[in-house]
Design an enzyme around this catalytic site. Structure first.
Site, PDB file in Angstrom:
ATOM      1  N   GLU A 118      15.276 -53.179 -25.617  1.00  0.00           N
ATOM      2  CA  GLU A 118      15.494 -54.436 -25.167  1.00  0.00           C
ATOM      3  C   GLU A 118      16.178 -55.609 -25.806  1.00  0.00           C
ATOM      4  O   GLU A 118      16.842 -56.406 -25.274  1.00  0.00           O
ATOM      5  CB  GLU A 118      13.875 -54.810 -25.225  1.00  0.00           C
ATOM      6  CG  GLU A 118      13.139 -53.729 -24.306  1.00  0.00           C
ATOM      7  CD  GLU A 118      11.521 -54.296 -24.351  1.00  0.00           C
ATOM      8  OE1 GLU A 118      10.951 -54.546 -23.172  1.00  0.00           O
ATOM      9  OE2 GLU A 118      10.984 -54.232 -25.191  1.00  0.00           O
ATOM     10  N   GLU A 140       7.677 -46.377 -23.755  1.00  0.00           N
ATOM     11  CA  GLU A 140       6.489 -47.224 -23.961  1.00  0.00           C
ATOM     12  C   GLU A 140       5.320 -46.517 -22.759  1.00  0.00           C
ATOM     13  O   GLU A 140       4.146 -46.492 -23.109  1.00  0.00           O
ATOM     14  CB  GLU A 140       6.534 -48.707 -23.145  1.00  0.00           C
ATOM     15  CG  GLU A 140       7.297 -49.291 -24.525  1.00  0.00           C
ATOM     16  CD  GLU A 140       8.779 -49.517 -24.460  1.00  0.00           C
ATOM     17  OE1 GLU A 140       8.998 -50.390 -25.317  1.00  0.00           O
ATOM     18  OE2 GLU A 140       9.404 -48.856 -23.783  1.00  0.00           O
TER      19      GLU A 140
END
Length: 718
Positions: A118, A140
């Site tokens: 990210e 995730e």
């Protein structure tokens, strides 16, 4: 700030920011990072026109590890506001990086997973070192979470809704650098750290100005937005696909990812970030994510770090292994050993049988080469490490023996007797068994201190777990050696005592018997299978019984009965065993291998539940309370796991959780059989209450052990 974890170096207007948190082995998005990045961005802003570009690098062997899982584990529902503020602050910083007017490059020197990717996605270019073990991705979902640092929004805008969902977000894949380049997650690959820095600087020198002010229109999303007919038509099918994939099990991360991704395409990017944050916080403050993080991340770390390994012994490395028995298990063990770099002597009674075992390894390797997962030369080298033989003399010099013959104690004693004086005098002696007592085998072989059980799971080369079974005279040095050998094989070891059925075979028996008992109660078999799937088990429990063959659990349960009669211990007959006995003896349906079990089989393939079940066990009825069936299956294994911990059969709850997930398919959303108890809604007291109700209604095997009523949590016992 004096404790800034982001090092600053500036040359010719190009600033290199090296993130290196001295308090952690990896960089994470914790409070120190947040404060450091704020100070760094302020300093960048003060450079004005002198700033020509920014390189973001890492002082660790990995690039960036993302969110701090300790912080997420501690986040409770009443922390939602604080967590939202923190996530928004991280996103504000990433958006500030993205909007800089100068080119920003992520120089990715190691794995960038989760928040690490990210951070890189907020940069204008991503250059990655093509190093061994470097992985790129957003995993995730595998922790019960979604990428909360802009990962959902940015991958959708970068790759398009379909590709982002199907390739990156929902599977949680960790890509090799070449795969990430092909997909479009990174822009460039280099071969050395020196090239990484040079490539970053070269791109900055050639990049356009005003890069951070480029428009970010929703209409620019590859493949279109969720409003467009072609995309909109696929959405109902995607939701249905998720429901079918999880079959009712409480795995909300995938659903939240789908919702956040779709909704993000309908709004501006900053609103999309807010949507993503809300879905993230909902998951992060919930119990399921905590269960998964504890059981699949922290407990696995604990296990692999050696919490159950006796201390004070040097790390042991095996070099030459004798595998006794070239059947399916022996062939898989031989292949796994060769993959780990060991020289393997694969022995069977006849050379042709041993060669057949090596041929199995060859078929597996050929498939890997054909799929592009392994180079042909590498496969040839691995296969060359396996030497088939029928001559005991060829085992001379072996420092590790792994026996993998049939589950017959006399046969096992015989094959060990043939080799024990041929192999190295200090060789580690291991028996692959799922049920036979190790202490008795050790007495029949001799060298009891060097003798230990290694319970592999089939297929060996793919299954990660190995149970290490400690006999009554097994030395601590031998346990430490066995632990090191299992890690050398690239597998996850749990250490268990020499109780009947050990841990995995014993505990899974509890669920198998409970499902069989439900059949005897007249509950519709399809309801039992539906409850199994809704609980989160990989397959229906009756289907699993057929796969294992009904004779195996029936035999193991009979051994428990015989042991109780011999020792005078209390023993409660489980009605599920009577159902198994009836299926085996009366109906002659012992499972898939026999061509008939709870299911019908056509050419070896499952073809529906056996219609004769109703005639054999009485009229069936749909479950009045499906959740009760779900709980019975889960509680049967969890209560027995608590007994294993209380008795010392298991050394730690980390072993319990990892072993139950990897070994018997205990649902991942629970975090494992021990974590299920502490994570149960209402806590351990509520679990004990529910278990006691089941004991009163169905039988004493549900009675919770005394340890569950103690003030100390079962999940912190070691």
């Amino acid at each position: 700030m004096s404790n800034n974890i982001i090092d600053w170096a500036e040359t010719g207007g190009v600033v290199t920011l090296t993130i290196d948190d001295p308090t952690q082995s990896v960089n994470t998005m914790n409070a120190a990072y947040l404060e450091s990045m704020d100070a760094t961005l302020a300093r960048i802003g003060g450079m004005g026109e002198a700033l020509k570009g920014v390189i973001i690098a890492s002082g660790k062997s990995t690039f960036f590890a993302g969110g701090d899982l300790h912080d997420l584990l501690a986040a409770q529902p009443d922390h939602a506001v604080q967590l939202t503020d923190f996530v928004n602050a991280v996103k504000r910083q990433l958006r500030a990086i993205e909007k800089l007017d100068v080119p920003v490059v992520a120089a990715i020197n190691g794995s960038a997973l989760g928040g690490g990717l990210e951070l890189a996605l907020a940069c204008h270019r991503r250059i990655v070192l093509d190093g061994e073990g470097v992985r790129i991705g957003l995993p995730e979902v595998n922790l019960g979470l979604l990428p909360g640092g802009g990962g959902v929004v940015r991958t959708v805008r970068l790759l398009g809704l379909a590709v982002a969902l199907d390739k990156v977000l929902l599977p949680g894949t960790a890509f090799r650098p070449t795969e990430a380049l092909q997909l479009g997650l990174v822009d460039e690959i280099v071969s050395t750290p020196e090239e990484l820095v040079a490539a970053a600087r070269a791109w900055i020198d050639a990049a356009i100005t005003g890069i951070g002010q480029q428009a970010d229109p929703v209409a620019g999303i590859p493949g279109g937005t969720a409003y467009e007919p072609a995309v909109e038509a696929l959405l109902p099918g995607r939701a249905a696909g998720l429901r079918a994939r999880f079959r009712g099990a409480p795995m909300s991360a995938a659903a939240n990812i789908l919702a956040a991704a779709v909704e993000s395409t309908q709004v501006d990017i900053d609103t999309a970030f807010d949507i993503e944050t809300r879905y993230f916080v909902e998951l992060a403050t919930g119990q399921i994510a905590k269960n998964i993080i504890q059981g699949t991340f922290f407990d696995r770390q604990t296990v692999n770090a050696g919490a159950s390994r006796p201390q004070g012994f040097p790390t042991h490395t095996a070099h030459r292994v004798a595998v006794l028995g070239a059947g399916m298990m022996g062939a898989g063990i031989a292949l796994s050993s060769a993959l780990a770099g060991m020289e393997v002597v694969l022995k069977d009674l006849e050379l042709a049988h041993a060669e057949k075992g090596k041929a199995y390894a060859e078929r597996v390797l050929v498939k890997q080469v054909a799929a592009g997962r392994r180079a042909a030369a590498d496969a040839e080298a691995i296969l060359a490490r396996i030497t088939p033989t029928a001559d005991v003399a060829d085992l001379s010099g072996c420092d590790l023996v792994i026996e993998a013959v049939f589950e017959d104690p006399d046969l096992k004693a015989k094959v060990f007797g043939e080799v024990v004086d041929i192999v190295s005098p200090d060789a580690l002696l291991c028996s692959n068994t799922s049920t036979l007592p190790i202490s008795a085998l050790a007495r029949s072989v001799g060298r009891s201190a060097d003798f230990i059980g290694l319970h592999f799971f089939s297929p060996v080369e793919r299954m990660e777990l190995v149970e290490i079974i400690v006999g009554e005279r097994t030395s601590d040095a031998t346990v430490a050696k066995a632990f090191d050998v299992v890690r050398q094989l690239g597998k996850t070891p749990i250490v268990v005592g020499d109780g009947r059925g050990f841990f995995t075979s014993r505990v899974i028996l509890s669920r198998l018997l409970e499902a069989a008992a439900m059949v005897g109660e007249g509950i519709a078999p399809m309801s039992i299978e539906q409850a199994s799937q809704q609980a989160g088990y990989p397959v229906g429990t009756l289907a699993l019984l057929d796969e294992l063959t009904l004779t195996l659990p029936h035999k193991i349960y009979g051994q428990f009965r015989e042991e109780a009669q011999r020792t005078g211990a209390e023993f409660a007959e489980h009605p599920g065993d009577r159902v198994l006995e009836s299926m085996i003896d009366d109906a002659k349906r012992a499972g898939r291998a026999a061509g008939a079990g709870f299911y019908e089989y056509v050419e070896g393939k499952r073809a529906g539940l056996w219609p004769g079940l109703e005639e054999a066990f009485g009229p069936t009825r749909p479950a009045e309370d499906l959740q009760e069936l779900v709980d019975r299956l889960l509680f049967a294994e969890a209560v027995d796991t608590a007994r294993c911990l209380e008795s010392g059969l298991l050394r730690s709850t980390a072993d319990a959780n990892v072993g139950s997930i990897l070994g018997i398919g205990f649902p991942a959303w629970t975090g494992g059989a021990a974590q299920f108890i502490d994570g149960y809604p209402g806590g351990r007291d509520a679990f004990v209450t529910r278990a006691t109700q089941f004991a009163d209604k169905f039988g004493p095997w549900f009675s919770p052990p005394a340890s569950l009523s103690e003030t100390q949590s079962v999940a912190v016992r070691a």
